[in-house]
Design an enzyme around this catalytic site. Structure first.
Site, PDB file in Angstrom:
ATOM      1  N   GLY A 374       3.127  50.817  60.801  1.00 34.69           N
ATOM      2  CA  GLY A 374       1.699  50.567  60.884  1.00 34.69           C
ATOM      3  C   GLY A 374       0.925  51.515  60.000  1.00 34.69           C
ATOM      4  O   GLY A 374       1.450  52.507  59.491  1.00 34.69           O
ATOM      5  N   ASP A 487      -9.839  62.786  69.601  1.00 39.21           N
ATOM      6  CA  ASP A 487      -9.732  61.388  69.169  1.00 39.21           C
ATOM      7  C   ASP A 487      -8.870  60.587  70.135  1.00 39.21           C
ATOM      8  O   ASP A 487      -7.995  59.828  69.738  1.00 39.21           O
ATOM      9  CB  ASP A 487      -9.148  61.331  67.758  1.00 39.21           C
ATOM     10  CG  ASP A 487      -9.299  59.945  67.121  1.00 39.21           C
ATOM     11  OD1 ASP A 487     -10.073  59.130  67.659  1.00 39.21           O
ATOM     12  OD2 ASP A 487      -8.636  59.684  66.110  1.00 39.21           O
TER      13      ASP A 487
END
Length: 625
Positions: A374, A487
């Site tokens: 990915g 995050d």
């Protein structure tokens, strides 16, 4: 058939023996031997049934510490097996002998016990009716993985079997002997390896499951200095060993497993008598025995009274292993006897903090790149191999990261290690692009997983809550280490074996330079997961991570939908900071879970719960589901 005795010989016969595996790497095998019992020793010879050959081994009677039957079929499905436990070179071994008939076994056991009595041998008070087997790395009778573990049944001298009293071993009731560990201090330094460990860096020490090691230095959290029984020393991962008294040396103990996950493993196994012992979430109850019987899981609280353990029938035991062993032979109030741990969900070796005790800079030539997994804001991720280890490698986008700051921090980050954190193994910094090497997670990102499983997974409320629990555990650990993620989101959590969710990319966000992470104020963070104080003042803390965790829960229960979809970043800032509005409850989300989301989204940071409190609340929701 028994041979006629001659000279000093009391008894001899042609029988089969199992190899004793005195060396860790030897394989398990069987050979026929002539066994000869004299007034001094038990010897065995090669040859065939027609003729005796050369002597291959000898056990002196005064070194024998036990002569007992072995449960039928427990030794590779053999019947009529007996065992001789003896000391040799300051260590304890067990010789397993397969007799031809039950009568032959009884004759040899009686003859050996009488011969040992004449030599005033000291016998252990307990023995293992099962066997220690290399294929399982444990005893078949009590699931102990320590080959020198105390016996779990009273020996014949304690049962008052046929013979007059034979001297007991005066120093220990253990079916094991460690004369080098003579003091309480040394005993406390002795640990059992509960997993195999292959050295990954110079100075590491190899571990063999079930072997004992003396810990010489445990001042570092993740890497201890230990010594093997052969005198070799080196670094070992601290999570791979446990003390002799620790329940984790038993295969049936699952320290930190939820009731729901436990029931999943028991149902998948589906055999009556399949069981595990787990830490209880009920107040003032330490352990729970979970048992599969008559088509469904059942749970029994292990109660305590005057430091004794018992279940409903109130048979008292000094230790949990003694309780378990008793109920392996007696149901005594349970639906059925305890038989074996589940075949599925067996404990897997945890990741190590880095590839070795001091090995975090990786030679790029040692990495073999596989398929692409990915692409994200930090870079492109590939499956890869480092030596014999499957890993994930992240090739950072050129110019996307403040590399100097991250490299300075990378060594410290490799020492952050928790079952619900994606382990950072090391980095490549001596060439471009910068490469980050992490643990490989077979099911990819949590966001991808949620999207691929919709709508089926939305009906599995327990599993979705367990995802939240897994992430909360990892974040509680980071919180305890004063580490801020910055995050936290479903895209930065990964799903691994048995669908365990782990938090990834912690510590990276503050080094990233990316337009997607920039607000109009120039700060670097994802707007739709950001707390008000982050949006207004770029003020990060564990409490801003708590806010993002609330958004992550929303992602989980919405099936991976984008929060504030089709709303601009500027409008999100207006909605959160000025209008004080929040995301709406997902359709299938329980109200109790949404309440925790709203707690995470308290306007003031100090009003938000800690991850520790959130974890407690989520556990309570799981128990009531």
């Amino acid at each position: 058939m028994f041979g006629a005795t001659q000279n000093n010989e009391l008894l001899f016969n042609y029988m089969k023996k199992r190899s004793q595996n005195k060396k860790t790497i030897t394989r398990q095998s069987y050979k026929y031997r002539w066994f000869v019992l004299t007034h001094e020793s038990l010897s065995y010879y090669d040859g065939n049934i027609e003729k005796r050959g050369n002597r291959k081994g000898e056990i002196f009677l005064n070194s024998i510490r036990g002569v007992e039957e072995v449960e039928n079929l427990s030794l590779d499905l053999n019947n009529n097996v007996f065992q001789v436990v003896y000391l040799e070179s300051n260590d304890c071994y067990t010789l397993y002998i397969v007799a031809e008939t039950k009568r032959q076994r009884e004759t040899w056991i009686q003859a050996l016990r009488l011969a040992c009595k004449d030599k005033h041998s000291s016998f252990f008070q307990k023995y293992h009716p099962g066997v220690w087997t290399k294929s399982l790395d444990k005893y078949t009778c009590c699931d102990q993985i320590d080959r020198k573990a105390p016996g779990c049944e009273l020996s014949f001298i304690e049962r008052h079997d046929d013979l007059p009293s034979i001297g007991k071993h005066s120093s220990s009731s253990h079916l094991g002997y460690t004369p080098s560990l003579t003091s309480a201090e040394n005993f406390e330094k002795t640990y059992i390896a509960i997993y195999n460990f292959k050295p990954m860096a110079e100075g590491d020490l190899q571990l063999f499951k079930g072997e004992r090691y003396e810990v010489l230095d445990n001042s570092l959290e993740h890497w201890w200095v230990a010594k093997s029984k052969n005198g070799k020393t080196g670094y070992i991962p601290s999570t791979y060993v446990r003390k002799l008294r620790d329940l984790e040396i038993y295969d049936w103990y699952y320290k930190d497993i939820t009731r729901q996950k436990c029931e999943e493993y028991l149902r998948r196994d589906g055999r009556d008598g399949c069981f595990m012992v787990r830490d209880s979430t009920t107040p003032r109850i330490f352990y729970t025995v979970s048992l599969y019987a008559n088509g469904k899981p059942r749970h029994y609280h292990v109660k305590q009274n005057d430091k004794k353990f018992y279940l409903s029938e109130r048979c008292y035991f000094s230790t949990v292993p003694e309780l378990v062993n008793y109920h392996k032979h007696n149901a005594a109030g349970l639906e059925t006897r305890l038989h074996f741990p589940p075949r599925h969900g067996q404990r897997t070796a945890p990741t190590t903090a880095g590839f070795g005790h001091d090995h975090w800079e990786i030679d790029p030539s040692e990495l073999v790149r596989g398929k692409e997994l990915g692409t994200g804001c930090f870079g492109t991720v590939y499956e890869a191999w480092w030596k014999d280890n499957i890993v994930a490698i992240k090739l950072m986008k050129t110019g996307s990261m403040s590399e100097h700051g991250f490299i300075e921090e990378a060594k410290t980050m490799t020492q952050l290690s928790h079952p619900n954190l994606v382990q950072l193994y090391g980095v490549v910094t001596k060439q471009q692009p910068l490469i980050i090497i992490t643990e490989f997670m077979m099911h990819g990102s949590l966001w991808q997983f949620l999207k691929s499983k919709v709508p089926r997974i939305l009906n599995e409320t327990e599993r979705l809550i367990m995802f939240c629990v897994d992430v909360c555990k990892g974040m509680e650990y980071l919180e305890s280490r004063k580490c801020i993620h910055r995050d936290l989101a479903a895209r930065n959590c990964l799903v691994g074996q048995n669908y365990v969710v782990k938090v990834g990319d912690f510590g990276l966000a503050r080094h990233v330079i990316d337009d997607e992470y920039s607000s109009s104020y120039g700060a670097k963070f994802p707007i739709k997961w950001a707390a008000p104080e982050v949006l207004k003042y770029t003020r990060f803390s564990s409490k801003s991570d708590v806010w993002a965790f609330g958004v992550l829960i929303w992602e989980i229960f919405s099936g991976g939908q984008l929060p504030f979809a089709n709303i601009t970043n500027a409008d999100v800032v207006e909605i959160i900071c000025n209008k004080d509005e929040r995301l709406k409850k997902p359709i299938d989300c329980p109200q109790s879970v949404f309440t925790q989301m709203m707690n995470c989204w308290a306007r003031k940071a100090e009003d938000r719960p800690s991850f520790k409190i959130l974890l407690s609340c989520l556990h309570a929701i799981l128990e009531s589901t």
